[in-house]
Design a protein around this motif. Sequence first.
Motif, short mmCIF file in Angstrom:
data_model
loop_
_atom_site.label_atom_id
_atom_site.label_comp_id
_atom_site.label_asym_id
_atom_site.label_seq_id
_atom_site.Cartn_x
_atom_site.Cartn_y
_atom_site.Cartn_z
N MET A 231 2.30 -15.96 -5.59
CA MET A 231 3.29 -16.08 -6.68
C MET A 231 2.81 -17.10 -7.71
O MET A 231 2.89 -16.87 -8.92
CB MET A 231 4.66 -16.48 -6.11
CG MET A 231 5.40 -15.31 -5.48
SD MET A 231 6.81 -15.70 -4.37
CE MET A 231 7.59 -17.07 -5.10
N ALA A 232 2.32 -18.23 -7.22
CA ALA A 232 1.87 -19.29 -8.13
C ALA A 232 0.63 -18.84 -8.90
O ALA A 232 0.52 -19.05 -10.12
CB ALA A 232 1.57 -20.56 -7.34
N TYR A 233 -0.28 -18.18 -8.22
CA TYR A 233 -1.52 -17.73 -8.87
C TYR A 233 -1.23 -16.70 -9.96
O TYR A 233 -1.73 -16.79 -11.08
CB TYR A 233 -2.47 -17.14 -7.82
CG TYR A 233 -3.79 -16.66 -8.40
CD1 TYR A 233 -4.87 -17.54 -8.52
CD2 TYR A 233 -3.95 -15.35 -8.83
CE1 TYR A 233 -6.07 -17.11 -9.06
CE2 TYR A 233 -5.15 -14.91 -9.37
CZ TYR A 233 -6.21 -15.79 -9.48
OH TYR A 233 -7.40 -15.36 -10.03
N ILE A 277 10.78 -22.16 -4.63
CA ILE A 277 11.35 -23.43 -5.09
C ILE A 277 10.82 -24.58 -4.20
O ILE A 277 10.40 -25.63 -4.71
CB ILE A 277 12.90 -23.37 -5.07
CG1 ILE A 277 13.39 -22.39 -6.14
CG2 ILE A 277 13.50 -24.76 -5.31
CD1 ILE A 277 14.88 -22.06 -6.07
N GLU A 278 10.79 -24.34 -2.89
CA GLU A 278 10.28 -25.37 -1.98
C GLU A 278 8.81 -25.67 -2.23
O GLU A 278 8.36 -26.79 -2.01
CB GLU A 278 10.44 -24.92 -0.52
CG GLU A 278 11.77 -25.34 0.09
CD GLU A 278 12.00 -24.66 1.44
OE1 GLU A 278 11.04 -24.60 2.23
OE2 GLU A 278 13.12 -24.20 1.65
N PHE A 286 8.86 -17.71 -11.59
CA PHE A 286 8.41 -16.61 -10.72
C PHE A 286 9.47 -15.53 -10.49
O PHE A 286 9.13 -14.38 -10.22
CB PHE A 286 7.89 -17.13 -9.37
CG PHE A 286 8.95 -17.81 -8.53
CD1 PHE A 286 9.16 -19.16 -8.62
CD2 PHE A 286 9.74 -17.06 -7.65
CE1 PHE A 286 10.13 -19.80 -7.85
CE2 PHE A 286 10.72 -17.68 -6.88
CZ PHE A 286 10.92 -19.05 -6.98
N ALA A 287 10.74 -15.89 -10.60
CA ALA A 287 11.79 -14.91 -10.27
C ALA A 287 11.74 -13.65 -11.15
O ALA A 287 12.00 -12.54 -10.65
CB ALA A 287 13.17 -15.56 -10.33
N ARG A 319 22.01 -16.79 -10.62
CA ARG A 319 22.58 -17.70 -11.59
C ARG A 319 23.39 -18.81 -10.91
O ARG A 319 23.20 -19.99 -11.20
CB ARG A 319 23.47 -16.95 -12.60
CG ARG A 319 23.82 -17.84 -13.79
CD ARG A 319 24.47 -17.06 -14.90
NE ARG A 319 25.91 -16.92 -14.67
CZ ARG A 319 26.76 -16.46 -15.59
NH1 ARG A 319 26.32 -16.07 -16.77
NH2 ARG A 319 28.04 -16.35 -15.31
N GLY A 320 24.25 -18.41 -9.98
CA GLY A 320 25.19 -19.36 -9.39
C GLY A 320 24.58 -20.25 -8.32
O GLY A 320 24.92 -21.43 -8.22
N ARG A 321 23.68 -19.69 -7.50
CA ARG A 321 23.20 -20.45 -6.36
C ARG A 321 21.84 -21.07 -6.62
O ARG A 321 21.55 -22.16 -6.14
CB ARG A 321 23.11 -19.47 -5.18
CG ARG A 321 23.04 -20.12 -3.83
CD ARG A 321 23.39 -19.07 -2.77
NE ARG A 321 22.36 -19.02 -1.74
CZ ARG A 321 22.11 -17.96 -0.97
NH1 ARG A 321 22.78 -16.84 -1.16
NH2 ARG A 321 21.20 -18.02 -0.04
N TYR A 322 20.98 -20.37 -7.37
CA TYR A 322 19.62 -20.89 -7.58
C TYR A 322 19.42 -21.43 -8.99
O TYR A 322 18.32 -21.83 -9.35
CB TYR A 322 18.59 -19.80 -7.25
CG TYR A 322 18.69 -19.37 -5.81
CD1 TYR A 322 18.37 -20.25 -4.78
CD2 TYR A 322 19.16 -18.10 -5.47
CE1 TYR A 322 18.49 -19.88 -3.46
CE2 TYR A 322 19.29 -17.72 -4.14
CZ TYR A 322 18.95 -18.61 -3.15
OH TYR A 322 19.09 -18.25 -1.84
#
Lengths: 565, 135
Positions: A231-233, A277-278, A286-287, A319-322
């Motif tokens: 994901m990061a790459y 996120i961690e 990334f989302a 939206r609400g949790r993340y």
Amino acid sequence: MLKDDVSVVKTIDDAGSSRNGAVRDAWQAQVQRAPLRAGAVDKTISDHPLKPLYGPDDVAEIDPERDLGYPGQYPFTRGIHPTMYRGRLWTMRQFAGFGTATQTNARYKFLLSQGQTGLSVAFDMPALMGYDSDHPRALGEVGKCGVAIATLDDMHDLFRGIDLGSITTSMTINCTAPVALAMYLAAAEEQGVPAEKLGGTLQNDMLKEYIAQKEWIYPPEPSMRIITDMMAYCAKHVPKWNTISVSGYHIREAGSTAVQELAFTLADGFAYVEAGIEAGMNVDDFAPRLSFFFNAHSDFFEEIAKFRAARRIWARHMRGRYNATNPRSWALRFHTQTAGCSATAQQPENNIMRTAFQALAAVLGGTQSLHTNSLDEVLALPTEKNVQIALRTQQVIAYETGAANVIDPLGGSYFMEKLTAEMEEQAEDYFRRIDEFGGVIPAIHAGFFQREIADASYAYQREIESGERIIVGVNDFINEEEPQISLLKIDRAMEQDQVARVRAFRSGRDGAKVADALAALKRAAESEDNLMPHYLHCVKSKATLGEISEELVPVFGRYREPAFV
Amino acid sequence: MMRPIRILVAKAGLDGHDRGAKVIARALRDAGFEVIYTGLHQTPEQVVDAALQEDVDGIGLSVLSGAHMTLFPRLRQLLDEQGASDIVLFGGGTIPNEDVAPLIAAGVAAVFTPGTPLAAIVDFVRKECARRVEA
């Protein structure tokens, strides 16, 4: 008779103006007098209870602005694009792969010539499990369930003559996804297409492997590290690439209900978000590149409600949790495949109709891309003729039925809105139960998902066995004589050819360079380095898929599933 | 009283489709047989080892990867080599009709193709796998 009809009409008029419920009472009285036909069911294919009729009371709690919104706007219940299919049709993407890369390349060119608009690679079992075609465990499996890919040369041959800069490619591969992506990037580079121009999707959803599809190498924890590295790459180097296709398809095929498919898939999606996120990434980085993949089964309205509920749940949680702020992080994009498990070996031509209804449900549910199963896929990989019928099914829906003309045409239906809301509630119940285990991975280790699915599939099978549920051609409307249909045969000599190709590839390379690249990958795995550049280096140094996969077993371990029935 | 029939439900090869194997395992268990499930991704050698160790009367092999023409004959051959010719080998999966006769010729007692009623499989096991129990 005529007199009765007249009096009913009159009652409707009266109640329509006074809104005192008299019409409903009259109808209920009629229903109570009327006999039900034998076999009338009051539940969906997933055992979700149904009422015979839905009305205004069922949607009293639903606020159209808050719960439905508008297409392209939060919470996306009605679709993720403002114009939906009026702006652009879904991508018709038939999953294909068999035999050698050269054979599959010919099938791709055929599909593109028939109006298909994207590619989708099916790999064979050895490639999916991390074995080269010449490994003893690959014997009998090479090129059978998909195309045999072990080397960079295989990947080149797969896309020979197809411009990777102008097509999007979906690759259904999971535990060996980083190797497949590295090979694709290397093949594109040789075509002169830069990584930032590449568009496509990797399935790369390991969580559902432990839950349902059961193809793995390493345990869940290191698998999540590989995925977050990718994901990061990709966020940096391959920005148009969908890094994970969070998949409910296999969960459903393994026997889950529609709600389980919905809930388990979204729970997996949230687990990837939390892992990203961690790992220190910003959720909006990334989302937007996470996409989804759902099954379209036979219960028409339940499936449409499932797709609508999926969008609303994802948007609300993102939206609400993340705390995602980019609307593209809220919008759930998905691919759909019609339900392979609904196809029957008996009277296989009937599968054409099943597929058509399922595909229509996917379209009415707002899918972004679609694979329609071929009538013969319950027995073998499809023939060219049968793939063409499956693709034509999509084209008939797109151009003849009118289904693409109006956005979310079932929105506002009492039944559809109630069912959508109920599925959302039931998914939320599952999220709470998964949280009680401490999240998705602990729930996998506890066998929670696996048991839920096995229970549902056994219950379904028992309903068929008892005749409570009719499957046309299987337990009713049976033909004694089943005509033979012609099937695609994978030539057994193909396996030997592929084995020879892999061995020739190995003998024609610089062994020291391969060993260095593999050693560097292993060192990276032992450190916190992003693994993706090392995978790329291995592939370019001509390490094979099996060698790369095996190299990390001493570091990451090998997953063993607790076997239970 | 006769001991119950013991059946090994097996997944050999690389495919992870265990829906059918698990449904069959439960149906056989509900029918009163003792059922052992191998879990996924077993080699034919591992399946035969488990069958001998568990002293089963029959093996039900599930293959959905297209590798059935390799895996079934190999399993039969290994069983015969180990002196376990009396263990009944049967199975199912995505197996085209035209492959059924060659598999039967290779020593597979029965091949159950998609859509077979569970009751038919239970009846088969009750009839064909009882011989070893009675012997």
